[in-house]
Motif scaffolding. Structure first.
Motif, PDB file in Angstrom:
ATOM      1  N   LEU A 119       0.820  -1.206   0.000  1.00 49.75           N
ATOM      2  CA  LEU A 119       0.000   0.000   0.000  1.00 49.75           C
ATOM      3  C   LEU A 119       0.855   1.257   0.000  1.00 49.75           C
ATOM      4  CD1 LEU A 119       0.070   1.418   3.128  1.00 49.75           C
ATOM      5  CD2 LEU A 119      -1.114  -0.722   3.612  1.00 49.75           C
ATOM      6  N   TRP A 120       0.209   2.345  -0.356  1.00 50.33           N
ATOM      7  CA  TRP A 120       0.706   3.703  -0.151  1.00 50.33           C
ATOM      8  C   TRP A 120      -0.349   4.421   0.670  1.00 50.33           C
ATOM      9  CZ3 TRP A 120       5.236   6.023  -0.802  1.00 50.33           C
ATOM     10  CH2 TRP A 120       6.162   5.454  -1.691  1.00 50.33           C
ATOM     11  N   THR A 126      -5.483   9.172   2.532  1.00 51.53           N
ATOM     12  CA  THR A 126      -5.781   8.520   1.255  1.00 51.53           C
ATOM     13  C   THR A 126      -4.950   7.251   1.156  1.00 51.53           C
ATOM     14  OG1 THR A 126      -6.218  10.657   0.202  1.00 51.53           O
ATOM     15  CG2 THR A 126      -5.789   8.778  -1.257  1.00 51.53           C
ATOM     16  N   LEU A 127      -5.633   6.132   1.039  1.00 52.99           N
ATOM     17  CA  LEU A 127      -4.994   4.824   0.988  1.00 52.99           C
ATOM     18  C   LEU A 127      -5.065   4.283  -0.435  1.00 52.99           C
ATOM     19  CD1 LEU A 127      -3.857   2.247   2.343  1.00 52.99           C
ATOM     20  CD2 LEU A 127      -6.216   1.645   2.924  1.00 52.99           C
ATOM     21  N   VAL A 128      -3.927   3.859  -0.939  1.00 58.89           N
ATOM     22  CA  VAL A 128      -3.863   3.188  -2.230  1.00 58.89           C
ATOM     23  C   VAL A 128      -3.464   1.741  -1.935  1.00 58.89           C
ATOM     24  CG1 VAL A 128      -2.729   3.070  -4.480  1.00 58.89           C
ATOM     25  CG2 VAL A 128      -3.258   5.298  -3.468  1.00 58.89           C
ATOM     26  N   ASP A 146     -12.077   5.687   2.978  1.00 57.77           N
ATOM     27  CA  ASP A 146     -12.896   5.318   4.119  1.00 57.77           C
ATOM     28  C   ASP A 146     -12.100   5.535   5.407  1.00 57.77           C
ATOM     29  OD1 ASP A 146     -15.067   3.926   5.607  1.00 57.77           O
ATOM     30  OD2 ASP A 146     -13.473   2.430   5.891  1.00 57.77           O
ATOM     31  N   PRO A 147     -12.576   6.411   6.314  1.00 59.11           N
ATOM     32  CA  PRO A 147     -11.801   6.730   7.519  1.00 59.11           C
ATOM     33  C   PRO A 147     -11.437   5.515   8.373  1.00 59.11           C
ATOM     34  CG  PRO A 147     -13.621   8.268   7.264  1.00 59.11           C
ATOM     35  CD  PRO A 147     -13.803   7.185   6.231  1.00 59.11           C
ATOM     36  N   GLU A 148     -12.309   4.539   8.477  1.00 64.44           N
ATOM     37  CA  GLU A 148     -12.023   3.369   9.306  1.00 64.44           C
ATOM     38  C   GLU A 148     -10.847   2.560   8.741  1.00 64.44           C
ATOM     39  OE1 GLU A 148     -14.401  -0.599  10.604  1.00 64.44           O
ATOM     40  OE2 GLU A 148     -15.505   1.301  10.761  1.00 64.44           O
ATOM     41  N   VAL A 153      -4.772   1.480   8.930  1.00 63.68           N
ATOM     42  CA  VAL A 153      -3.431   1.489   8.331  1.00 63.68           C
ATOM     43  C   VAL A 153      -2.528   2.471   9.083  1.00 63.68           C
ATOM     44  CG1 VAL A 153      -2.114   2.059   6.251  1.00 63.68           C
ATOM     45  CG2 VAL A 153      -4.161   0.640   6.086  1.00 63.68           C
ATOM     46  N   CYS A 154      -3.057   3.609   9.497  1.00 65.76           N
ATOM     47  CA  CYS A 154      -2.263   4.556  10.291  1.00 65.76           C
ATOM     48  C   CYS A 154      -1.788   3.900  11.586  1.00 65.76           C
ATOM     49  CB  CYS A 154      -3.070   5.811  10.610  1.00 65.76           C
ATOM     50  SG  CYS A 154      -3.404   6.883   9.203  1.00 65.76           S
TER      51      CYS A 154
END
Length: 175
Positions: A119-120, A126-128, A146-148, A153-154
Motif C-alpha cells: 500500500l501507499w 488517502t490509501l492506495v 474510508d476513515p475506518e 493502516v495509520c
C-alpha cells in the motif's frame, strides 16, 4: 472492495500530497525488479549504483525541500529473498534523496497483524491498496478514503515504525 483502477491513475498523489507518503512493502519480490537490468546485474554480483537523477529521486528531493516526507517499511523474510536483498541494496539512493526506509522481519509484521498487502498512504487520509498477482505484478489498485480503513493502516504504520530498523543497518548485516 472498491473498483480496481490502473496504478497510473494514482501517480499524481506522489506530487500532490502535502505532508507524508508512506509505503508498506509486503512481497518477497517484484516482477518489475526481476525484469530490470539492475536486478540482473545484482544477481551477477554487481552492486546497484545510486540514480540521483531518476525521476523518483528528483521528486523525493523536491518534496523534502517543501517539508514533506517519504517513508516506507519493507517486510523481509529471514533470510531475505533475492528480491528483498535487491531492494535493500538499492535503498541507499532513495535514502540519499530524502526517503526514510526501514525493514521489519516478517515474523514481527505478523505479530503486529500488519496488512498483508502492499500500500501507499498519503497524508494519513488517502490509501492506495495495491493488488499484486501471483507473479508479483501489480494488476491494479484501490483508492480508499474510508476513515475506518485509513485509520487502521495509520495504526499499523505507527505500531511498526519503532520496531523497524533502518534499511542500511540490516543490509550491512545480511549482504
Amino acid at each position: 472492495m472498491s473498483p480496481l483502477i490502473p496504478f497510473e491513475e494514482t501517480t499524481h498523489l506522489f506530487t500532490d500530497f502535502q505532508h507524508t507518503a508512506f509505503r508498506l512493502e509486503t512481497r518477497r519480490g517484484y516482477a518489475t525488479d526481476r525484469a530490470g537490468a539492475r536486478f540482473q546485474a545484482f544477481m551477477r554480483g554487481i552492486d546497484p549504483q545510486p540514480e540521483p537523477e531518476h525521476p523518483w529521486n528528483v521528486n523525493v528531493r523536491e518534496k523534502a525541500a517543501e517539508g514533506a516526507r517519504f517513508s516506507r517499511i519493507r517486510i523481509i523474510d529471514e533470510p531475505p529473498t533475492d528480491g528483498q536483498r535487491f531492494l535493500m541494496a538499492t535503498a541507499a539512493g532513495n535514502v540519499a534523496a530524502g526517503e526514510d526506509i526501514r525493514v521489519l522481519p516478517r515474523a514481527a509484521a505478523e505479530r503486529l497483524a500488519l496488512p498483508d498487502y502492499d500500500l501507499w498512504l498519503f497524508d494519513s487520509r488517502t490509501l492506495v491498496r495495491m493488488h499484486i498477482d501471483d507473479t508479483d505484478l501489480t494488476v491494479g489498485v484501490e483508492l480508499i478514503n474510508d476513515p475506518e480503513q485509513v485509520f487502521a493502516v495509520c495504526r499499523a504504520r505507527d505500531a511498526a515504525w519503532s520496531l523497524a530498523a533502518p534499511s542500511a543497518d540490516v543490509w550491512a548485516r545480511v549482504r
